[in-house]
Design a protein around this motif. Structure first.
Motif, PDB file in Angstrom:
ATOM      1  N   ASN A   1       2.617   7.732   6.637  1.00  0.00           N
ATOM      2  CA  ASN A   1       1.492   6.810   6.731  1.00  0.00           C
ATOM      3  C   ASN A   1       0.186   7.594   6.777  1.00  0.00           C
ATOM      4  O   ASN A   1       0.167   8.825   6.658  1.00  0.00           O
ATOM      5  CB  ASN A   1       1.631   5.897   7.951  1.00  0.00           C
ATOM      6  N   ASP A   2      -0.918   6.887   6.957  1.00  0.00           N
ATOM      7  CA  ASP A   2      -2.235   7.530   6.911  1.00  0.00           C
ATOM      8  C   ASP A   2      -2.489   8.455   8.087  1.00  0.00           C
ATOM      9  O   ASP A   2      -3.434   9.258   8.060  1.00  0.00           O
ATOM     10  CB  ASP A   2      -3.331   6.455   6.854  1.00  0.00           C
ATOM     11  N   ASP A   3      -1.659   8.371   9.135  1.00  0.00           N
ATOM     12  CA  ASP A   3      -1.878   9.195  10.315  1.00  0.00           C
ATOM     13  C   ASP A   3      -1.402  10.634  10.123  1.00  0.00           C
ATOM     14  O   ASP A   3      -1.738  11.518  10.929  1.00  0.00           O
ATOM     15  CB  ASP A   3      -1.164   8.594  11.533  1.00  0.00           C
TER      16      ASP A   3
ATOM     17  N   THR B   1      -1.133  14.103   7.892  1.00  0.00           N
ATOM     18  CA  THR B   1      -1.603  14.940   6.781  1.00  0.00           C
ATOM     19  C   THR B   1      -1.228  16.388   7.093  1.00  0.00           C
ATOM     20  O   THR B   1      -0.930  16.731   8.235  1.00  0.00           O
ATOM     21  CB  THR B   1      -3.131  14.845   6.585  1.00  0.00           C
TER      22      THR B   1
ATOM     23  N   TYR C   1       4.542   5.039  -3.589  1.00  0.00           N
ATOM     24  CA  TYR C   1       4.211   6.417  -3.233  1.00  0.00           C
ATOM     25  C   TYR C   1       4.200   7.311  -4.464  1.00  0.00           C
ATOM     26  O   TYR C   1       4.896   7.046  -5.447  1.00  0.00           O
ATOM     27  CB  TYR C   1       5.173   6.979  -2.180  1.00  0.00           C
TER      28      TYR C   1
ATOM     29  N   LYS D   1       1.540  16.675   2.981  1.00  0.00           N
ATOM     30  CA  LYS D   1       0.987  15.379   2.618  1.00  0.00           C
ATOM     31  C   LYS D   1      -0.526  15.532   2.544  1.00  0.00           C
ATOM     32  O   LYS D   1      -1.173  15.957   3.502  1.00  0.00           O
ATOM     33  CB  LYS D   1       1.351  14.306   3.640  1.00  0.00           C
TER      34      LYS D   1
ATOM     35  N   LYS E   1      -4.587  14.397   1.982  1.00  0.00           N
ATOM     36  CA  LYS E   1      -5.430  13.336   2.523  1.00  0.00           C
ATOM     37  C   LYS E   1      -5.494  12.139   1.589  1.00  0.00           C
ATOM     38  O   LYS E   1      -5.735  11.015   2.024  1.00  0.00           O
ATOM     39  CB  LYS E   1      -6.836  13.876   2.786  1.00  0.00           C
ATOM     40  N   SER E   2      -5.292  12.390   0.289  1.00  0.00           N
ATOM     41  CA  SER E   2      -5.329  11.290  -0.682  1.00  0.00           C
ATOM     42  C   SER E   2      -4.017  10.523  -0.745  1.00  0.00           C
ATOM     43  O   SER E   2      -3.902   9.548  -1.491  1.00  0.00           O
ATOM     44  CB  SER E   2      -5.681  11.830  -2.076  1.00  0.00           C
ATOM     45  N   GLY E   3      -3.002  10.962   0.027  1.00  0.00           N
ATOM     46  CA  GLY E   3      -1.763  10.199   0.132  1.00  0.00           C
ATOM     47  C   GLY E   3      -0.637  10.653  -0.762  1.00  0.00           C
ATOM     48  O   GLY E   3       0.328   9.919  -0.966  1.00  0.00           O
TER      49      GLY E   3
ATOM     50  N   GLY F   1       0.834  -1.197   0.000  1.00  0.00           N
ATOM     51  CA  GLY F   1       0.000   0.000   0.000  1.00  0.00           C
ATOM     52  C   GLY F   1       0.864   1.240   0.000  1.00  0.00           C
ATOM     53  O   GLY F   1       2.077   1.187  -0.249  1.00  0.00           O
ATOM     54  N   ASN F   2       0.245   2.402   0.286  1.00  0.00           N
ATOM     55  CA  ASN F   2       0.969   3.669   0.310  1.00  0.00           C
ATOM     56  C   ASN F   2       1.811   3.774   1.574  1.00  0.00           C
ATOM     57  O   ASN F   2       1.307   4.147   2.644  1.00  0.00           O
ATOM     58  CB  ASN F   2      -0.014   4.846   0.250  1.00  0.00           C
ATOM     59  N   ASN F   3       3.076   3.425   1.456  1.00  0.00           N
ATOM     60  CA  ASN F   3       4.009   3.482   2.584  1.00  0.00           C
ATOM     61  C   ASN F   3       5.346   4.017   2.091  1.00  0.00           C
ATOM     62  O   ASN F   3       5.857   3.570   1.059  1.00  0.00           O
ATOM     63  CB  ASN F   3       4.225   2.098   3.198  1.00  0.00           C
TER      64      ASN F   3
END
Length: 383
Positions: free
Chosen positions: A135-137, A139, A184, A152, A154-156, A119-121
């Protein structure tokens, strides 16, 4: 989409009368099943499979009769690739919802021992040595360097935006690294977009201050370079240097691959290795084998196959088993083990990178690549 509409689209697909949009719907069909049992009988699915091959054969015969010998081989491969994609989807549905109807498409993801897709990492290393886990935490704003804000979304995505006049004429270098099982997307200060595949990195300045735009890459990256005739964009790897003004291209420079590959989709690039320099046109690929100073060039029938990874797919066009499994190993961050010698087989197909490893090996088995999962390893068996 109800069952009658689906049957109608499949018939148009097999009759070669489907529009491009209808073709896309059919080929992406099985991704949207989400555990619901389609109302097909096994006989109907078998007939769809037979019809696909029948249409492939018919189109090949018509091409041969027309006498267009030059393009016959290219068209054969086109129809076989389309057939392989759809047949893989049909057989996947048969297994998931008829052979084993008590499990949903997502059930295997819950097992603790299951090998999960990537995934996105990524990790961003700033010029001051600070590392930020992307990571997703996280933004919003991450840093401000030389008048360049790093955020960063919200969509990554990682976005570099010039908000003030650069404070110095010295490059502050940043590095984004994706682990195995990571990918990424980032947008550099000049608006160039970069997609990093698993186990890759890019080192670049927060803002391009000099007469050119230089970055360094390991692993695999796809670029959509912002045009700037006054500042050429230069990508360096261990084996080559690629120079562009504005274009779309892919670089595959993994250490475990046999060759470093630069594939051009749009525009033009020059590939340099020591004293040799080669200019590529769209649809061409430069290849540099390990321990060689020579650059070889070949035509690529469909270069989009080679960048399907950035859109969420494994896509293979006559790839050997070892090449297929190297991609899988990186994305699922797992070890590949061969039970005996590596099978001699060419694979054609398209598989979403979102499926679980268990679903992946089931799909591969339909094309004769037989695997098992044992202790977080994927074992490739002769049969």
């Amino acid at each position: 989409m109800d069952i009658e509409e689906l049957k109608y689209l499949l018939k148009k697909y097999n009759d070669q009368t489907a529009t491009p949009e209808e073709i896309r719907i059919v080929e992406d069909w099985y991704e949207s099943v989400n555990g619901e049992v389609p109302n097909f009988s096994l006989d109907e699915l078998a007939n769809f499979k037979a019809n696909i091959y029948a249409n492939v054969e018919a189109n090949m015969m018509n091409t041969a009769k027309d006498g267009d010998k030059k393009n016959t081989f290219k068209i054969y491969r086109h129809y076989f690739a389309k057939a392989a994609i759809l047949i893989g989807a049909l057989l996947g549905i048969v297994y998931l919802f008829f052979v084993n109807p008590n499990r949903s498409a997502k059930s295997s993801l819950t097992a603790n021992h299951e090998i999960k897709p990537g995934g996105n990492n990524a990790i961003l290393k700033l010029a001051n040595g600070t590392s930020v886990v992307l990571n997703d935490d996280i933004t919003g704003q991450i840093s401000n360097q030389q008048g360049v804000e790093v955020t960063k979304t919200k969509s990554g995505e990682l976005v570099y935006s010039i908000i003030d006049q650069p404070g110095a004429n010295v490059a502050l270098m940043n590095t984004v690294t994706t682990p195995r099982g990571g990918q990424y997307h980032l947008i550099l200060a000049d608006k160039t977009e970069v997609w990093l595949n698993s186990g890759s990195s890019i080192t670049f300045p927060a803002v391009f201050c000099g007469k050119d735009r230089k970055v360094a890459v390991t692993g695999e990256a796809y670029f959509e370079v912002a045009k700037n005739k006054l500042k050429p964009f230069i990508v360096s790897t261990k084996g080559s240097e690629v120079t562009v003004l504005g274009t779309h291209f892919n670089i595959n420079a993994y250490d475990d691959e046999d060759a470093e590959l630069t594939t051009l989709l749009e525009g033009s690039v020059s590939v340099k290795r020591n004293n040799q320099c080669l200019l590529l046109k769209p649809g061409q690929q430069a290849s540099i084998t390990r321990n060689s100073n020579l650059i070889n060039m070949k035509e690529i029938e469909d270069p989009n196959v080679l960048v399907a990874w950035k859109d969420g797919y494994f896509q293979f066009d006559n790839a050997d088993v070892a090449a297929v499994m190297r991609q899988i190993s990186r994305w699922y961050n797992t070890e590949i083990q061969y039970n005996g010698s590596v099978p001699v087989k060419q694979y054609i197909g398209r598989i979403p990178r979102t499926v679980s490893a268990k679903e992946l090996v089931e799909m591969l088995s339909y094309s004769g690549i037989h695997c098992t999962i044992e202790k977080n390893k994927i074992i490739v068996n002769p049969k």
